[in-house]
Design an enzyme around this catalytic site. Structure first.
Site, PDB file in Angstrom:
ATOM      1  N   TYR A 276     -20.915  60.284  40.069  1.00 62.62           N
ATOM      2  CA  TYR A 276     -19.741  59.443  40.353  1.00 62.62           C
ATOM      3  C   TYR A 276     -20.031  58.709  41.655  1.00 62.62           C
ATOM      4  CZ  TYR A 276     -14.721  58.296  40.069  1.00 62.62           C
ATOM      5  OH  TYR A 276     -13.502  57.657  39.940  1.00 62.62           O
TER       6      TYR A 276
ATOM      7  N   TYR B 190      -9.422  61.170  40.956  1.00 62.01           N
ATOM      8  CA  TYR B 190     -10.395  62.061  40.336  1.00 62.01           C
ATOM      9  C   TYR B 190     -10.937  63.018  41.391  1.00 62.01           C
ATOM     10  CZ  TYR B 190     -14.422  63.493  37.506  1.00 62.01           C
ATOM     11  OH  TYR B 190     -15.341  64.226  36.797  1.00 62.01           O
TER      12      TYR B 190
ATOM     13  N   ALA C 295      -6.473  42.602  40.526  1.00 62.94           N
ATOM     14  CA  ALA C 295      -5.951  43.306  41.695  1.00 62.94           C
ATOM     15  C   ALA C 295      -6.892  43.273  42.890  1.00 62.94           C
ATOM     16  CB  ALA C 295      -5.611  44.752  41.316  1.00 62.94           C
TER      17      ALA C 295
ATOM     18  N   LEU D  17      -3.869  57.001  39.731  1.00 62.48           N
ATOM     19  CA  LEU D  17      -4.760  57.966  39.084  1.00 62.48           C
ATOM     20  C   LEU D  17      -5.983  58.208  39.943  1.00 62.48           C
ATOM     21  CD1 LEU D  17      -4.195  59.021  36.120  1.00 62.48           C
ATOM     22  CD2 LEU D  17      -3.014  56.920  36.648  1.00 62.48           C
TER      23      LEU D  17
ATOM     24  N   GLY E 208      -3.443  47.964  34.750  1.00 60.58           N
ATOM     25  CA  GLY E 208      -4.691  48.587  34.315  1.00 60.58           C
ATOM     26  C   GLY E 208      -4.680  49.050  32.866  1.00 60.58           C
TER      27      GLY E 208
ATOM     28  N   LEU F 111      -6.119  51.709  37.516  1.00 59.81           N
ATOM     29  CA  LEU F 111      -7.302  50.861  37.466  1.00 59.81           C
ATOM     30  C   LEU F 111      -8.283  51.255  38.557  1.00 59.81           C
ATOM     31  CD1 LEU F 111      -7.272  48.304  39.828  1.00 59.81           C
ATOM     32  CD2 LEU F 111      -5.190  47.883  38.534  1.00 59.81           C
TER      33      LEU F 111
HETATM   34  P1  NAI Z   1      -9.552  52.235  31.546  1.00 54.58           P
HETATM   35  O1  NAI Z   1     -10.778  51.475  31.259  1.00 54.58           O
HETATM   36  O2  NAI Z   1      -8.576  52.437  30.442  1.00 54.58           O
HETATM   37  O3  NAI Z   1      -8.717  51.621  32.754  1.00 54.58           O
HETATM   38  C1  NAI Z   1      -9.266  50.933  33.827  1.00 54.58           C
HETATM   39  C2  NAI Z   1      -8.640  49.551  33.814  1.00 54.58           C
HETATM   40  O4  NAI Z   1      -8.868  48.889  35.044  1.00 54.58           O
HETATM   41  C3  NAI Z   1      -9.191  48.647  32.721  1.00 54.58           C
HETATM   42  O5  NAI Z   1      -8.127  48.229  31.886  1.00 54.58           O
HETATM   43  C4  NAI Z   1      -9.761  47.472  33.504  1.00 54.58           C
HETATM   44  O6  NAI Z   1      -9.597  46.263  32.813  1.00 54.58           O
HETATM   45  C5  NAI Z   1      -8.912  47.517  34.752  1.00 54.58           C
HETATM   46  N1  NAI Z   1      -9.445  46.797  35.915  1.00 54.58           N
HETATM   47  C6  NAI Z   1     -10.683  46.886  36.469  1.00 54.58           C
HETATM   48  N2  NAI Z   1     -10.765  46.066  37.534  1.00 54.58           N
HETATM   49  C7  NAI Z   1      -9.555  45.464  37.668  1.00 54.58           C
HETATM   50  C8  NAI Z   1      -9.021  44.494  38.566  1.00 54.58           C
HETATM   51  N3  NAI Z   1      -9.757  43.989  39.554  1.00 54.58           N
HETATM   52  N4  NAI Z   1      -7.748  44.098  38.395  1.00 54.58           N
HETATM   53  C9  NAI Z   1      -6.989  44.598  37.398  1.00 54.58           C
HETATM   54  N5  NAI Z   1      -7.433  45.512  36.513  1.00 54.58           N
HETATM   55  C10 NAI Z   1      -8.709  45.924  36.647  1.00 54.58           C
HETATM   56  O7  NAI Z   1     -10.063  53.635  32.122  1.00 54.58           O
HETATM   57  P2  NAI Z   1      -9.313  54.937  32.680  1.00 54.58           P
HETATM   58  O8  NAI Z   1     -10.392  55.944  32.772  1.00 54.58           O
HETATM   59  O9  NAI Z   1      -8.111  55.248  31.906  1.00 54.58           O
HETATM   60  O10 NAI Z   1      -8.926  54.532  34.163  1.00 54.58           O
HETATM   61  C11 NAI Z   1      -7.604  54.522  34.674  1.00 54.58           C
HETATM   62  C12 NAI Z   1      -7.553  55.264  35.986  1.00 54.58           C
HETATM   63  O11 NAI Z   1      -7.775  56.658  35.743  1.00 54.58           O
HETATM   64  C13 NAI Z   1      -8.615  54.834  37.000  1.00 54.58           C
HETATM   65  O12 NAI Z   1      -8.056  54.836  38.289  1.00 54.58           O
HETATM   66  C14 NAI Z   1      -9.638  55.948  36.881  1.00 54.58           C
HETATM   67  O13 NAI Z   1     -10.428  56.083  38.041  1.00 54.58           O
HETATM   68  C15 NAI Z   1      -8.716  57.128  36.684  1.00 54.58           C
HETATM   69  N6  NAI Z   1      -9.341  58.351  36.200  1.00 54.58           N
HETATM   70  C16 NAI Z   1     -10.073  58.369  35.036  1.00 54.58           C
HETATM   71  C17 NAI Z   1     -10.691  59.529  34.597  1.00 54.58           C
HETATM   72  C18 NAI Z   1     -11.478  59.536  33.308  1.00 54.58           C
HETATM   73  O14 NAI Z   1     -12.212  60.485  33.052  1.00 54.58           O
HETATM   74  N7  NAI Z   1     -11.344  58.527  32.455  1.00 54.58           N
HETATM   75  C19 NAI Z   1     -10.591  60.786  35.355  1.00 54.58           C
HETATM   76  C20 NAI Z   1      -9.758  60.688  36.544  1.00 54.58           C
HETATM   77  C21 NAI Z   1      -9.189  59.506  36.948  1.00 54.58           C
END
Ligand code: NAI
Length: 286
Positions: free
Chosen positions: A182, A172, A74, A170, A9, A121
């Site tokens: 959300y 939330y 994934a 990760l 991710g 992710l």
């Molecule tokens: P991000 O955009 O950096 O990361 C999400 C990643 O998931 C992206 O790189 C995307 O390409 C990838 N992705 C989506 N579908 C996919 C698939 N089918 N196979 C492989 N990769 C896939 O954003 P972020 O926010 O850093 O997200 C990372 C984690 O953190 C997630 O689980 C998100 O729910 C969680 N999170 C984020 C918060 C926020 O405020 N940004 C708060 C709490 C949790």
């Protein structure tokens, strides 16, 4: 021997996955990444062109090395799962071995084993819709990409995880408290992910001596979060209402992941650890 981490991710330098990679690299781990297939080309060419060099700088001044980037989608466990239209899609046809099972096999062939698995992710095609307006397909897609993707990753990687290894995802707080906006079943997906963290901790602990934890992170202006559309409001809300009135940095989540992956956390498993400036502890806004 240093530890080896696979972080699924990461597709730019703004999200939690990148920050976790950096903290693990700073602690001496070798870094392997899993990047979503449609984002792979841009990510790799940006890496090559040095676009991320500034954000690759570690506390000791050196640059984080990324040993290998694997294409990954994934939501597919193996080739039999992949529908024809995806197979024929230009961006997917340009890469190979990107289903979860194939990526685990490739990592095994390339490196033999890993010590740390990170799932950073999520995807919910109807995230901007209230739950009452979410379709069955949208809900199931959110669960598939954001919850089962973790079960599948751990299932396929655990045979190559060394005993004493650690797995982190990760989550939330929308899983347990109402966060309007959300939507699309994403709150449900995070609830499943947290429940699975406990069950997987039991199974992986008993069978493989691997620990399984989740970090419940506060709001970060990542690419995924911007797509939801209310991230600035969430960041402002936290600064006003949390016990610690500062913007959360991705590094603070990265450092917690490094701690959870290290022997310092050798008795911590099945836990959901809040890294949110304490916002979760508040009962009302002030
Ligand atoms: P991000 O955009 O950096 O990361 C999400 C990643 O998931 C992206 O790189 C995307 O390409 C990838 N992705 C989506 N579908 C996919 C698939 N089918 N196979 C492989 N990769 C896939 O954003 P972020 O926010 O850093 O997200 C990372 C984690 O953190 C997630 O689980 C998100 O729910 C969680 N999170 C984020 C918060 C926020 O405020 N940004 C708060 C709490 C949790």
């Amino acid at each position: 021997r240093g530890k080896r981490a696979f972080i699924a991710g990461v597709a730019d330098d703004n999200g939690y996955g990148w920050a976790i990679a950096k903290s693990l690299a700073a602690a001496g781990a070798e870094i392997l990444l899993g990047t979503w297939v449609p984002a792979l080309n841009i990510f790799e060419s940006s890496l090559r062109r040095g676009k991320f060099d500034e954000s690759r700088v570690l506390p000791d001044g050196s640059l984080m090395e990324i040993t290998k980037v694997y294409p990954l989608d994934a939501v597919f466990d193996n080739l039999e799962d992949v529908p024809e239209d995806i197979k024929a899609n230009k961006r997917y046809a340009g890469s190979s071995n990107w289903t979860v099972q194939e990526v685990a096999e490739s990592v095994k062939n390339d490196f033999g084993s890993i010590d740390i698995l990170v799932h950073s992710l999520a995807n919910g095609p109807e995230v901007t819709k209230p739950l009452l307006e979410t379709s069955r397909n949208g809900y199931l897609a959110a669960i598939s990409a954001s919850s089962y993707s973790y079960v599948s990753l751990l299932k396929h990687f655990i045979p190559i995880m060394n005993p004493g290894g650690s797995s982190i995802s990760l989550t939330y707080i929308a899983s347990e408290r109402i966060i309007p906006g959300y939507g699309g079943g994403m709150s449900s997906a995070k609830a499943a992910l947290e429940s699975d963290t406990r069950v997987l901790a039991f199974e992986a602990g008993r069978k493989h001596k691997v620990r399984v934890n989740a970090i419940s992170a506060g709001p970060l202006r990542s690419r995924a979060a911007k797509a939801i559309g209310f991230i600035d409001k969430m960041i402002d809300y936290s600064i006003v209402n949390a016990p610690l009135q500062k913007e959360l940095s991705a590094d603070e989540v990265g450092n917690t992941a490094a701690f959870l992956a290290s022997p310092l956390a050798s008795a911590i498993t099945g836990a959901v650890v809040y890294v949110d400036n304490g916002l979760n502890a508040m009962g009302v806004g002030v």
